[in-house]
Structures are given as structure tokens and as C-alpha cells.
Design a protein around this motif. Structure first.
Motif, PDB file in Angstrom:
ATOM      1  N   HIS A 285       0.510  -1.376   0.320  1.00  0.00           N
ATOM      2  CA  HIS A 285       0.008  -0.256  -0.250  1.00  0.00           C
ATOM      3  C   HIS A 285       0.741   1.537  -0.042  1.00  0.00           C
ATOM      4  O   HIS A 285       2.114   1.109   0.969  1.00  0.00           O
ATOM      5  CB  HIS A 285      -0.699   0.439   1.407  1.00  0.00           C
ATOM      6  CG  HIS A 285      -2.039  -1.497   1.373  1.00  0.00           C
ATOM      7  ND1 HIS A 285      -2.997  -1.256   0.594  1.00  0.00           N
ATOM      8  CD2 HIS A 285      -1.737  -2.087   1.507  1.00  0.00           C
ATOM      9  CE1 HIS A 285      -3.712  -2.221   0.644  1.00  0.00           C
ATOM     10  NE2 HIS A 285      -2.594  -2.621   1.592  1.00  0.00           N
ATOM     11  N   ARG A 286       0.665   2.815  -0.861  1.00  0.00           N
ATOM     12  CA  ARG A 286       1.118   3.055  -0.436  1.00  0.00           C
ATOM     13  C   ARG A 286       0.300   5.034  -0.350  1.00  0.00           C
ATOM     14  O   ARG A 286      -1.555   4.390  -0.802  1.00  0.00           O
ATOM     15  CB  ARG A 286       2.031   3.745  -2.127  1.00  0.00           C
ATOM     16  CG  ARG A 286       1.104   4.004  -2.820  1.00  0.00           C
ATOM     17  CD  ARG A 286       1.980   3.643  -4.539  1.00  0.00           C
ATOM     18  NE  ARG A 286       1.285   3.968  -5.428  1.00  0.00           N
ATOM     19  CZ  ARG A 286       1.112   4.891  -5.886  1.00  0.00           C
ATOM     20  NH1 ARG A 286       1.604   6.174  -5.451  1.00  0.00           N
ATOM     21  NH2 ARG A 286       0.216   5.086  -7.275  1.00  0.00           N
ATOM     22  N   PRO A 287       0.412   6.022   0.311  1.00  0.00           N
ATOM     23  CA  PRO A 287      -0.218   6.942  -0.037  1.00  0.00           C
ATOM     24  C   PRO A 287      -0.932   7.281  -1.100  1.00  0.00           C
ATOM     25  O   PRO A 287      -0.632   6.963  -2.122  1.00  0.00           O
ATOM     26  CB  PRO A 287       0.853   8.323   0.603  1.00  0.00           C
ATOM     27  CG  PRO A 287       2.303   7.898   0.929  1.00  0.00           C
ATOM     28  CD  PRO A 287       2.354   6.460   0.310  1.00  0.00           C
ATOM     29  N   LEU A 288      -2.287   7.825  -0.894  1.00  0.00           N
ATOM     30  CA  LEU A 288      -2.680   8.789  -1.780  1.00  0.00           C
ATOM     31  C   LEU A 288      -2.286   9.810  -2.681  1.00  0.00           C
ATOM     32  O   LEU A 288      -2.363   9.913  -4.029  1.00  0.00           O
ATOM     33  CB  LEU A 288      -3.484   9.062  -1.858  1.00  0.00           C
ATOM     34  CG  LEU A 288      -5.160   7.707  -1.292  1.00  0.00           C
ATOM     35  CD1 LEU A 288      -6.719   8.132  -0.777  1.00  0.00           C
ATOM     36  CD2 LEU A 288      -5.029   6.727  -2.282  1.00  0.00           C
ATOM     37  N   PHE A 289      -1.263  11.018  -2.090  1.00  0.00           N
ATOM     38  CA  PHE A 289      -0.071  11.889  -2.406  1.00  0.00           C
ATOM     39  C   PHE A 289       0.204  12.064  -0.666  1.00  0.00           C
ATOM     40  O   PHE A 289       0.065  11.400  -0.122  1.00  0.00           O
ATOM     41  CB  PHE A 289      -1.791  13.013  -2.650  1.00  0.00           C
ATOM     42  CG  PHE A 289      -2.399  13.554  -1.962  1.00  0.00           C
ATOM     43  CD1 PHE A 289      -1.968  14.485  -0.819  1.00  0.00           C
ATOM     44  CD2 PHE A 289      -3.385  12.656  -1.270  1.00  0.00           C
ATOM     45  CE1 PHE A 289      -2.287  15.020   0.290  1.00  0.00           C
ATOM     46  CE2 PHE A 289      -4.304  13.118  -0.108  1.00  0.00           C
ATOM     47  CZ  PHE A 289      -3.621  14.319   0.738  1.00  0.00           C
ATOM     48  N   SER A 290       1.517  12.738  -1.547  1.00  0.00           N
ATOM     49  CA  SER A 290       2.389  14.281  -0.608  1.00  0.00           C
ATOM     50  C   SER A 290       1.565  14.935  -0.440  1.00  0.00           C
ATOM     51  O   SER A 290       2.087  15.324  -1.455  1.00  0.00           O
ATOM     52  CB  SER A 290       4.140  13.464  -0.682  1.00  0.00           C
ATOM     53  OG  SER A 290       4.497  13.923  -0.006  1.00  0.00           O
ATOM     54  N   SER A 291       2.147  16.257   0.606  1.00  0.00           N
ATOM     55  CA  SER A 291       2.385  17.468   0.719  1.00  0.00           C
ATOM     56  C   SER A 291       2.726  17.521   0.894  1.00  0.00           C
ATOM     57  O   SER A 291       3.781  17.532   2.380  1.00  0.00           O
ATOM     58  CB  SER A 291       0.330  17.464   0.787  1.00  0.00           C
ATOM     59  OG  SER A 291       0.312  17.532   2.465  1.00  0.00           O
ATOM     60  N   GLU A 292       3.882  18.815   0.784  1.00  0.00           N
ATOM     61  CA  GLU A 292       4.514  19.815   1.960  1.00  0.00           C
ATOM     62  C   GLU A 292       4.029  20.724   1.872  1.00  0.00           C
ATOM     63  O   GLU A 292       3.539  21.555   0.682  1.00  0.00           O
ATOM     64  CB  GLU A 292       6.001  19.510   0.640  1.00  0.00           C
ATOM     65  CG  GLU A 292       6.799  18.495   0.243  1.00  0.00           C
ATOM     66  CD  GLU A 292       8.364  18.986  -0.807  1.00  0.00           C
ATOM     67  OE1 GLU A 292       8.665  19.702  -0.878  1.00  0.00           O
ATOM     68  OE2 GLU A 292       8.268  17.440  -1.152  1.00  0.00           O
ATOM     69  N   GLU A 293       4.368  21.780   3.440  1.00  0.00           N
ATOM     70  CA  GLU A 293       4.313  23.024   3.438  1.00  0.00           C
ATOM     71  C   GLU A 293       5.121  23.965   2.451  1.00  0.00           C
ATOM     72  O   GLU A 293       3.964  24.555   2.034  1.00  0.00           O
ATOM     73  CB  GLU A 293       5.003  23.289   4.799  1.00  0.00           C
ATOM     74  CG  GLU A 293       4.327  24.258   5.027  1.00  0.00           C
ATOM     75  CD  GLU A 293       4.033  24.839   6.640  1.00  0.00           C
ATOM     76  OE1 GLU A 293       4.592  25.806   7.048  1.00  0.00           O
ATOM     77  OE2 GLU A 293       4.298  23.529   7.425  1.00  0.00           O
ATOM     78  N   SER A 294       5.694  23.561   1.992  1.00  0.00           N
ATOM     79  CA  SER A 294       6.540  24.513   0.941  1.00  0.00           C
ATOM     80  C   SER A 294       7.641  24.179   0.050  1.00  0.00           C
ATOM     81  O   SER A 294       8.484  23.557   1.600  1.00  0.00           O
ATOM     82  CB  SER A 294       6.610  25.551   1.851  1.00  0.00           C
ATOM     83  OG  SER A 294       7.491  26.783   1.080  1.00  0.00           O
TER      84      SER A 294
ATOM     85  N   CYS B  20      13.989  17.829  -0.412  1.00  0.00           N
ATOM     86  CA  CYS B  20      14.316  17.169  -1.723  1.00  0.00           C
ATOM     87  C   CYS B  20      14.386  16.201  -1.944  1.00  0.00           C
ATOM     88  O   CYS B  20      13.686  15.466  -2.999  1.00  0.00           O
ATOM     89  CB  CYS B  20      15.549  18.297  -2.356  1.00  0.00           C
ATOM     90  SG  CYS B  20      15.706  17.426  -3.806  1.00  0.00           S
ATOM     91  N   ASP B  21      15.087  14.946  -1.171  1.00  0.00           N
ATOM     92  CA  ASP B  21      15.113  13.521  -1.266  1.00  0.00           C
ATOM     93  C   ASP B  21      13.627  13.058  -1.099  1.00  0.00           C
ATOM     94  O   ASP B  21      13.417  12.110  -1.988  1.00  0.00           O
ATOM     95  CB  ASP B  21      16.154  12.975   0.134  1.00  0.00           C
ATOM     96  CG  ASP B  21      17.485  13.233  -0.698  1.00  0.00           C
ATOM     97  OD1 ASP B  21      17.827  13.611  -1.196  1.00  0.00           O
ATOM     98  OD2 ASP B  21      18.618  13.329   0.479  1.00  0.00           O
ATOM     99  N   GLU B  22      12.827  13.275   0.100  1.00  0.00           N
ATOM    100  CA  GLU B  22      11.904  12.655   0.387  1.00  0.00           C
ATOM    101  C   GLU B  22      10.847  13.077  -1.016  1.00  0.00           C
ATOM    102  O   GLU B  22       9.913  12.571  -1.148  1.00  0.00           O
ATOM    103  CB  GLU B  22      11.296  13.240   1.430  1.00  0.00           C
ATOM    104  CG  GLU B  22      11.727  13.120   2.732  1.00  0.00           C
ATOM    105  CD  GLU B  22      12.780  13.513   2.795  1.00  0.00           C
ATOM    106  OE1 GLU B  22      13.965  13.636   4.316  1.00  0.00           O
ATOM    107  OE2 GLU B  22      13.908  14.688   2.513  1.00  0.00           O
TER     108      GLU B  22
ATOM    109  N   ALA C 100       9.209  10.099  -3.458  1.00  0.00           N
ATOM    110  CA  ALA C 100       7.735  10.292  -3.526  1.00  0.00           C
ATOM    111  C   ALA C 100       7.028   9.673  -4.768  1.00  0.00           C
ATOM    112  O   ALA C 100       6.043   9.098  -5.402  1.00  0.00           O
ATOM    113  CB  ALA C 100       6.724  11.194  -3.144  1.00  0.00           C
ATOM    114  N   ALA C 101       7.975  11.066  -5.768  1.00  0.00           N
ATOM    115  CA  ALA C 101       7.680  11.208  -6.961  1.00  0.00           C
ATOM    116  C   ALA C 101       7.853   9.671  -7.898  1.00  0.00           C
ATOM    117  O   ALA C 101       7.633   9.161  -8.607  1.00  0.00           O
ATOM    118  CB  ALA C 101       8.357  11.948  -7.744  1.00  0.00           C
TER     119      ALA C 101
END
Length: 58
Positions: free
Chosen positions: A13-22, A34-36, A40-41
Motif C-alpha cells: 500500500h502507498r499513500p494517495l498523495f504527498s504534501s509539503e508545506e513549502s 528534496c530527497d523525500e 515520493a515522485a
């Protein structure tokens, strides 16, 4: 990475999306999150982030 409440977790299972604050100066220079973001991508997880106006190309 952001995981919606009650979403399946664990192997396969993987997350539906990843979000970053900025996306800021550190990320533009190759550090910070940057690495994270790249992990994810590469895993095919859509990444949502905000980019500071000063870092956007005209």
C-alpha cells in the motif's frame, strides 16, 4: 507523506498523495525535503507543494 484517515497501510500500500508545506531555498539548493520529494515522485505518488514566488521562473 500524508495518509488519509482509515487508508490501508503496510506492504503493498502507498499513500494517495504527498504534501509539503513549502518548496523553499533549501529544496532549490538540493537539501531540505528534496530527497523525500524525489522518493515520493519516483514511487508514483503525486506530490503537492507550494513554491515561493521568488523561486519561480518568470
Amino acid at each position: 507523506m500524508s495518509t488519509p484517515k482509515n487508508a490501508p497501510e503496510g506492504p503493498g500500500h502507498r499513500p494517495l498523495f504527498s504534501s509539503e508545506e513549502s518548496f523553499g531555498k533549501q529544496e532549490a539548493e538540493g537539501s531540505g525535503l528534496c530527497d523525500e520529494t524525489a522518493v515520493a515522485a519516483i514511487a508514483g505518488v503525486p506530490v503537492l507543494t507550494a513554491v515561493k514566488d521568488s523561486l519561480q521562473k518568470p
